[in-house]
Write a protein that holds these residues in place. Structure first.
Motif, PDB file in Angstrom:
ATOM      1  N   LEU A 164       0.844  -1.174   0.000  1.00 37.29           N
ATOM      2  CA  LEU A 164       0.000   0.000   0.000  1.00 37.29           C
ATOM      3  C   LEU A 164       0.887   1.233   0.000  1.00 37.29           C
ATOM      4  N   ALA A 195       1.487   4.929   0.541  1.00 34.51           N
ATOM      5  CA  ALA A 195       0.813   5.950   1.345  1.00 34.51           C
ATOM      6  C   ALA A 195       1.265   7.338   0.932  1.00 34.51           C
ATOM      7  N   ASP A 201      -7.047   4.534  -4.663  1.00 31.96           N
ATOM      8  CA  ASP A 201      -7.131   3.419  -3.710  1.00 31.96           C
ATOM      9  C   ASP A 201      -8.452   2.674  -3.824  1.00 31.96           C
ATOM     10  N   ARG A 223      -4.815  -2.767  19.276  1.00 33.65           N
ATOM     11  CA  ARG A 223      -3.815  -2.212  18.358  1.00 33.65           C
ATOM     12  C   ARG A 223      -2.443  -2.202  19.007  1.00 33.65           C
ATOM     13  N   LEU A 273      -7.893   7.285   4.951  1.00 36.23           N
ATOM     14  CA  LEU A 273      -7.482   5.907   5.165  1.00 36.23           C
ATOM     15  C   LEU A 273      -6.936   5.788   6.582  1.00 36.23           C
ATOM     16  N   ARG A 333      -5.184   3.168   9.115  1.00 34.83           N
ATOM     17  CA  ARG A 333      -4.427   1.907   9.140  1.00 34.83           C
ATOM     18  C   ARG A 333      -4.182   1.502  10.586  1.00 34.83           C
ATOM     19  N   ASN A 391      -2.538  -1.618  12.997  1.00 33.87           N
ATOM     20  CA  ASN A 391      -1.845  -2.881  13.261  1.00 33.87           C
ATOM     21  C   ASN A 391      -2.324  -3.396  14.621  1.00 33.87           C
ATOM     22  N   GLN A 408      -3.884  -6.871  10.288  1.00 34.17           N
ATOM     23  CA  GLN A 408      -3.880  -5.475   9.861  1.00 34.17           C
ATOM     24  C   GLN A 408      -5.246  -5.106   9.307  1.00 34.17           C
ATOM     25  N   PHE A 454      -7.166  -1.912   7.083  1.00 34.60           N
ATOM     26  CA  PHE A 454      -7.110  -0.686   6.295  1.00 34.60           C
ATOM     27  C   PHE A 454      -8.559  -0.270   6.066  1.00 34.60           C
ATOM     28  N   TYR A 477     -11.365   2.750   5.123  1.00 29.79           N
ATOM     29  CA  TYR A 477     -11.535   4.014   4.424  1.00 29.79           C
ATOM     30  C   TYR A 477     -12.823   4.677   4.888  1.00 29.79           C
ATOM     31  N   GLU A 519     -12.809  -1.426   3.027  1.00 27.68           N
ATOM     32  CA  GLU A 519     -11.838  -1.958   3.970  1.00 27.68           C
ATOM     33  C   GLU A 519     -11.020  -3.051   3.300  1.00 27.68           C
ATOM     34  N   GLN A 561      -8.597  -6.324   5.017  1.00 28.68           N
ATOM     35  CA  GLN A 561      -8.100  -6.967   6.234  1.00 28.68           C
ATOM     36  C   GLN A 561      -7.131  -8.075   5.851  1.00 28.68           C
TER      37      GLN A 561
END
Length: 443
Positions: free
Chosen positions: A12, A14, A188, A267, A283, A285, A287, A292, A294, A296, A307, A309
């Motif tokens: 991804l 960024a 994206d 997280r 977006l 993000r 962890n 993970q 992501f 939106y 999303e 995953q």
């Protein structure tokens, strides 16, 4: 553990962080996160929620084995070569401009062209989903088109990066960073880790793999099992409002905290969450201890509309288990939601030792079934769950065991819609014959 092989390669790109907030797990909520983030710090029962299509809106749902296809493979190669050549040509034309004024005009012209292509890709994606829903194209053809759109969007983003760099080197000139960031977020929209895997499979870079595809009139869900990873992406255009704007980076974080409480609570302590973006979407993000996320967030609707995953299989809980015992074989299926990670295990009834045997799967309503593969030395194989009631069959010599089950309800996002999320109660007949279901979240 045996899985359907595929190498995960999700990159991804960024944009510069326009608004970044990284609250740490376990610490008191920062004032910048507002009251919402503090309110979701409650037990979420280990549930990792997902953006999905409401059951009442689903038009088509399927799981198909995809494999190398020479036609799309050549198309992807030609697309990459063509867009790369166009990028090199555009950058060379800008660098060789007669003066800075001409260079500035060329840069702005190229950015305009990327924005126009983004609009065209939006139409192409919508048309592909409509064609699939109407039966005009197959799931395979839909994946090919989505993969083509993904490839072009990634190449356009590379051109956007080149233009950003060359504009920074042009005297007395700059391009609005918000415009460039908004363009990246828009590109994206047409990319995702599952689509990228589809390119790898269709071009022969990876072995045949089963892909889950589920659509509505304005939504799309894709998932796949890789070597040791479950990946999933979803997009809902009906959750966007391009006519309004106003969500801040902090509010985007709040929205993710509300919708994904377990992910937010777990997280990572360092760089656990950040937000990038500008314009009409952000977006976020995250962890977390099981993978993970992501997500939106649309700036107009203030809802998660897309999303991705990525979750290692060894972090996935066992889920709701159904079992069947016959001919000395114990077949266990950890049920999951449509498109979710489905674990199948085969053992000997008396000893509990793993059994290596062929496994087939098919929809209950169809007489056709397909070979998943062998359970391997540990007696386990993973795949993505069909969207409706299905049958697992295992044959080992003269022994055979069959189990028919239904997928579990989807763990929808908590606050993404104003309506109450659709849920279903699993009837006793959802597990046959004589299988038992243990209430345990599959997430």
């Amino acid at each position: 553990m045996k899985v359907l092989p595929l190498v995960l390669a999700f990159v991804l790109v960024a944009s510069p962080v326009l608004g970044a907030v990284g609250p740490q797990a376990g610490s008191p909520p920062a004032d910048a996160l507002g009251d919402t983030a503090a309110q979701v710090q409650t037990s979420s029962n280990g549930t990792i929620r997902v953006l999905d299509i409401p059951a009442s809106s689903v038009v088509r749902s399927t799981v198909d084995l995809q494999h190398v296809d020479l036609g799309p493979s050549l198309d992807f190669a030609g697309l990459r070569a063509g867009t790369q050549i166009q990028t090199l040509s555009s950058i060379e034309r800008i660098r060789s401009a007669s003066d800075d004024g001409v260079r500035q005009q060329l840069i702005l012209g190229e950015i305009n062209q990327i924005e126009q292509r983004a609009i065209a890709l939006q139409s192409a994606q919508r048309n592909a989903i409509e064609a699939y829903n109407s039966g005009g194209i197959s799931a395979r053809e839909l994946l090919v088109e989505l993969a083509r759109i993904d490839a072009e969007a990634r190449e356009l983003n590379e051109r956007r990066i080149e233009l950003r760099e060359i504009s920074a080197q042009t005297p007395d000139f700059s391009v609005d960073p918000g415009r460039l960031a908004a363009l990246e977020r828009e590109l994206d929209t047409f990319t995702g880790p599952v689509r990228e895997q589809a390119v790898s499979v269709l071009t022969g870079a990876e072995t045949p793999t089963r892909f889950f595809v589920r659509t509505s009139e304005d939504g799309l869900v894709l998932s796949v099992i890789t070597d040791d990873t479950y990946i999933r992406e979803a997009y809902r255009s009906d959750l966007r409002n391009r006519d309004e704007s106003g969500v801040t980076p902090t509010e985007a974080l709040d929205k993710v905290a509300e919708n994904y409480p377990y992910v937010w609570d777990s997280r990572a302590t360092q760089n656990g969450a950040d937000v990038v973006g500008a314009g009409n979407s952000y977006l976020v993000r995250v962890n977390h201890d099981r993978g993970q996320l992501f997500a939106y967030v649309d700036s107009g609707s203030a809802k998660v509309f897309k999303e991705a995953q990525i979750r290692p299989l060894d972090t996935i809980s066992n889920g709701t288990m159904a079992t069947e015992v016959k001919d000395g074989l114990n077949l266990s299926v950890n049920r999951t939601y449509p498109g979710g990670p489905l674990r199948i295990q085969l053992t000997e009834t008396e000893t509990g030792d793993p059994v290596d045997a062929n496994v087939t799967i098919g929809l209950e309503a169809s007489r056709e079934s397909s070979l998943l593969g062998r359970t391997g030395a540990d007696g386990t194989i993973w795949t993505v769950s069909p969207g409706s009631r299905f049958t697992i069959t295992v044959i080992k010599g003269n022994a055979a065991v069959v189990l028919t089950v239904s997928p579990t309800p989807v763990p929808h996002l908590l606050t993404n819609t104003t309506k109450t999320n659709e849920t279903t109660t699993t009837p006793a007949s959802d597990v046959t014959p004589s299988g038992t279901a243990t209430p345990q979240f599959d997430g």
